[in-house]
Write an enzyme that holds these catalytic residues in place. Structure first.
Site, mmCIF file in Angstrom:
data_model
loop_
_atom_site.group_PDB
_atom_site.id
_atom_site.type_symbol
_atom_site.label_atom_id
_atom_site.label_comp_id
_atom_site.label_asym_id
_atom_site.label_seq_id
_atom_site.Cartn_x
_atom_site.Cartn_y
_atom_site.Cartn_z
ATOM 1 N N ALA A 270 1.599 5.647 -5.407
ATOM 2 C CA ALA A 270 2.452 4.653 -4.764
ATOM 3 C C ALA A 270 3.702 5.333 -4.238
ATOM 4 C CB ALA A 270 2.845 3.573 -5.769
ATOM 5 N N ASN A 273 9.230 3.088 -0.922
ATOM 6 C CA ASN A 273 9.987 2.666 0.268
ATOM 7 C C ASN A 273 10.814 1.430 -0.086
ATOM 8 O OD1 ASN A 273 8.187 4.490 1.767
ATOM 9 N ND2 ASN A 273 6.687 2.905 1.319
ATOM 10 N N GLU A 306 7.866 2.296 -9.388
ATOM 11 C CA GLU A 306 8.393 2.216 -8.017
ATOM 12 C C GLU A 306 9.588 1.265 -7.943
ATOM 13 O OE1 GLU A 306 7.323 4.574 -6.438
ATOM 14 O OE2 GLU A 306 5.423 4.922 -7.466
#
Ligand code: BES
Ligand code: ZN
Length: 840
Positions: A270, A273, A306
């Site tokens: 992953a 962003n 993330e």
């Protein structure tokens, strides 16, 4: 900066805001784009240098802020440095300017930059998604930019997309209007100031789930049509993580919305962003009612990791790529904290033993590296994403946290985040904040773990009845090396616990009682322990009083001594016999790993030994979940069955038969193969399977209804033992296996029953592999050879890899080869002794 190397951009122009428009053509695999970048020019100049590669820049100019003056530029490309220089028709004055450019590029199939991912839709038509992966240095493949992490800027993104396609980027949609030619112009909210590697765009026939309100942040999952029913678990984990980190850091989530995007082709697990996190499908989409606990944990992990980066990494970012370790080690540490709070019953920290052991294994080699190293050329950053960055990095952070206490540690992190929000940092900024908050010498302790490779072996020597002396030396499989660390050690004995920081000089501590003396109490020290004298017998006898991690470490350290030749293997195996009642899945996983090594070194004798140890446990666990069992029992059940299915001669017959029955029954009734035992059953069938079974598993892979099932069927393909079938599975790696899935499969095949057959295939197809895969994924294939025990094969592998270097994979490959040599030496030393002792 006069002395700066050519690969660094000059600081003479600093961007603050990008207005960026991209228009992908999903049929032609191309894109065009334009940008206006607000920059501050430091001194009068005729030249602007920035990054771009594989882009054709069709125009470039500098425009005054009022739009009145325009200086056209001529573009020259420096492919080697991945830079372009725009030379203006006349010099410009210092101050604020607008940099305008138009450009075109190709949607590549290399899983980086602006790339294409494909899938076959429910009507059987191939569809294309255009998506991005920019870390470390591939934003420059999508638009000309100042592509270094400390050139932070705001991004106002516009995507021009064909009607009917979904368009996603970092911000939420602020306008969506029809334009000519059946296209729409979708404008996204401007981002906070951030690094280029965090920009993302995704365009394709994706579905997006309804918003979930996660404490005010709209949270969604995007995926290919027909898989949206696999999103709820990720949404639950994501909402938990958003709340957890907002509270932990004491800072609001730094973006307006959060999309979790599952992509059919994705190089890594992953990517963080900002506001638009991208995943491979297995790391996000899951059927909660039917998945193994391991698979659910993986998704909770990746999502938490993330989302942790939204703060640690995105809001506060490393100055340069040497800081990747801090970024990734902390996100991993925070991921574990978060998942532990999400599902305490999973005992996530106990499971971390496996990952930590992977770091101890590599870090016990001469070819290891310090966690933080200088990174010169930006490509070198790619070599940083390894077990030393992630697993050792997070393990030493955990050690520090345990030493300081969770509260003081968190205060330090909060201070760090507040002080550096929207900025860039170096590692020492974090230690400074932690020292300030805790009053403890975090920096001097951590320096020895971060700037020096390897780790200590702490030896505990009894001095009379009530004292123990602790001393340290460097642990190395190859033996002999000098180095010391600042080692926070906790020692538990019958009457209490002592804490010391062990330095160059040995220390003596008072202990009392006749029970075990546990050095590395709690298990969080990143070191191994050797018990001398009666201390060894006492701790083995006191196994039941140890925590799961302490039990793990005891066996893991004993086995490491055997591999290092510091003690006979029989000593570790004798200890292992005491583990029949084990309940911790990580420890069963360790036993499985040891058993696999035994199978290679003493193939005719390992089965019986493993059977003696695991059969009673298998009888206890059975095939089905039992009323009221622990949440980790299913994971242990699966490992124990895998152990017997692959090894034991006595019990094997029944495990093999039952595996086959269940795999066949699952074709009409999925409940016949519960998630936790699916992997074991599939592997067992393959291990004892023929061509018809290969066909069956392939069909299972093709028709799997979840990404996890697809992965498990695929991984089972690596277990076939007939050489012709091994070759057939290898061949699939060049045809129907997606390039993202090739390296894990080849790695498993190399580690399987016929390493020589598999290696021959790898050599024959080397060039194709290098062309098809990102080179760090090629490095991962080589991980499969580390347990090679055949001397001739090992020599051949070494010779080939020395003459066929993998770009930026050099250090990792050297580690793998050294680990392979360690196993060859172990086999040479031990095979006769093991054959006779295991048989008896
Ligand atoms: N930033 C990385 C993704 C990445 C990896 C980018 C390598 C460039 C090169 C991301 O945060 C990450 O760490 N992903 C992991 C999964 C995570 C749960 C450990 C991965 O992709 O394996
Ligand atoms: Zn990460």
């Amino acid at each position: 900066m006069p002395d700066q190397p050519a690969y660094r951009l000059p600081r003479s122009a600093i961007p603050s805001r990008y207005e960026l428009t991209l228009r992908p053509d999903l049929d032609a695999y191309t894109f065009s784009g334009s940008e206006r970048v607000h920059i501050e020019v430091a001194a009068a100049t005729r030249e602007i240098t920035l990054n771009a590669i594989e882009l054709e820049i069709t125009s470039a100019a500098l425009v005054s802020v009022d739009g009145v003056t325009r200086h056209e530029g001529k573009v020259t490309y420096d492919e080697n440095e991945q830079q372009v220089t725009v030379t203006l028709d006349s010099a410009i004055e210092p101050g604020a300017w607008l940099f305008d450019a138009s450009f075109t590029g190709v949607l590549n199939d290399k899983l980086h930059g602006f790339y294409r991912s494909t899938f076959v839709d429910e009507q059987g038509t191939e569809r294309v998604i255009a998506t991005t992966q920019f870390e470390s240095t591939d934003a420059r493949r999508a638009f000309p930019c100042w592509d270094e992490p400390d050139f932070k800027a705001a991004f106002a993104v516009t995507l021009e997309v064909k009607d009917g396609l979904t368009a996603l980027s970092n911000g939420h949609v602020v306008a969506d209007d029809p334009i000519d030619g059946g296209y729409r112009r979708v404008r996204f909210a401007e981002t906070m100031t951030m690094s280029t590697y965090l920009v993302a765009f995704v365009v394709g026939p994706l579905v997006v789930t309804e918003d979930v309100d996660a404490g005010g942040t709209p949270l969604r999952v995007a995926c290919v049509p027909g898989k949206e029913h696999l999103a709820p678990f990720a949404l639950e984990a994501g909402a938990h993580a958003l709340a957890f980190f907002t509270d932990f850091f004491g800072i609001a989530y730094p973006a307006g919305k959060l999309d979790l995007v599952a992509l059919p082709d994705f190089a890594f697990g992953a990517m963080e962003n900002l506001g638009c996190v991208t995943f491979r499908e297995t790391a996000l989409l899951v059927d909660q009612s039917d998945a193994s606990t391991t698979d659910l944990m993986r998704i909770a992990d990746v999502v938490a990791h993330e989302i942790a980066h939204m703060w640690f990494g995105d809001l506060v970012t490393m100055k340069w790529w040497n800081g990747i370790w801090l970024n990734e080690a902390f996100a991993t540490f925070m991921e574990l904290l978060c998942v532990d709070s999400f599902r305490p019953e999973w005992k996530r920290w106990d499971a971390f033993a496996t990952e930590r052991a992977a770091a101890l294994r590599i870090d016990g080699l001469e070819a290891t590296r310090p966690v933080e190293i200088a990174v010169a050329r930006p490509e070198e950053a790619d070599a940083m994403f390894d077990v030393l960055t992630y697993q050792k990095g997070s393990a030493v952070v955990r050690m520090l946290e345990q030493y300081l206490g969770a509260e003081a540690f968190r205060e330090g992190l909060r201070l760090y985040m507040q002080r550096h929000a929207y900025g860039n940092t170096e590692t020492t900024d974090l230690w400074d904040a932690i020292e300030e908050a805790s009053g403890e010498p975090a920096r001097s302790i951590m320096d020895s773990w971060i700037y020096q490779g390897g780790y200590p072996l702490v030896t505990a020597t009894p001095i009379g009845a009530d004292r123990v002396r602790l001393s340290q030396s460097r642990f190395r499989y190859g033996g002999g090396a000098n180095a010391t660390w600042q080692v926070p050690v906790r020692v538990r004995h019958t009457a209490g616990e002592e804490r010391v920081v062990l330095g160059d000089e040995p220390v003596e501590i008072a202990v009392s009682g006749a029970g075990p003396v546990v050095v590395n109490a709690g298990g969080w020290g990143f070191f191994r322990v050797r018990y001398e004298g009666d201390l060894r017998g006492r701790i083995a006898a006191g196994l039941a009083s140890l925590s799961a991690l302490e039990r793990y470490n005891l066996l893991s350290d004993a086995w490491a001594s055997a591999l290092a030749g510091a003690a006979p293997a029989t000593e570790a195996l004798e200890l292992m016999q005491a583990y029949g009642d084990e309940t911790d899945p990580a420890t069963w996983q360790l036993i499985l790993a040891i058993a696999k090594t035994l199978r290679r070194v003493a193939p005719d004798h390992a089965g019986e030994f493993v059977g003696r140890l695991a059969a009673p446990a298998a009888a206890r666990y059975g095939w089905e979940a039992q009323e009221g069992e622990d949440a980790t029992a299913g994971t242990s059940r699966g490992i124990v069955l895998e152990l017997l299915g692959g090894f034991s001669d006595d019990t094997r017959a029944s495990v093999v038969k039952e595996s086959r029955r269940r795999v066949e029954a699952a074709e009409s009734d999925p409940a016949a193969l519960p998630g936790d035992v699916r992997r074991a059953a599939l592997q067992t069938v393959a291990r004892h399977g023929d061509e018809a079974d290969l066909t069956r598993l392939l069909e299972g892979m093709r028709t799997a209804s979840t990404p996890q099932d697809e992965t498990q069927y695929r991984a089972a393909l690596a277990e076939f033992t007939h050489p012709a079938l091994v070759r057939r599975v290898c061949d699939l790696c060049l045809t129907e296996i997606r390039s993202q899935d090739v390296s894990p499969l080849l790695m498993l095949i190399l580690a399987g029953a016929h390493p020589a057959v598999a290696w021959e295939w790898v050599e024959a197809n080397w060039d194709t592999l290098l062309e098809r895969l990102p080179s760090n994924l090629v490095t991962r294939i080589v991980l499969g050879v580390v347990e090679t025990v055949d001397q001739a094969l090992a020599a051949r592998i070494r010779a080939f890899l020395e003459t066929h270097p993998i770009p930026v994979g050099g250090a990792t490959v050297r580690q793998y080869l050294e680990l392979m040599d360690t196993h060859v030496a172990f086999a040479t030393r031990e095979s006769a002794a093991l054959a006779s002792s295991l048989g008896s």
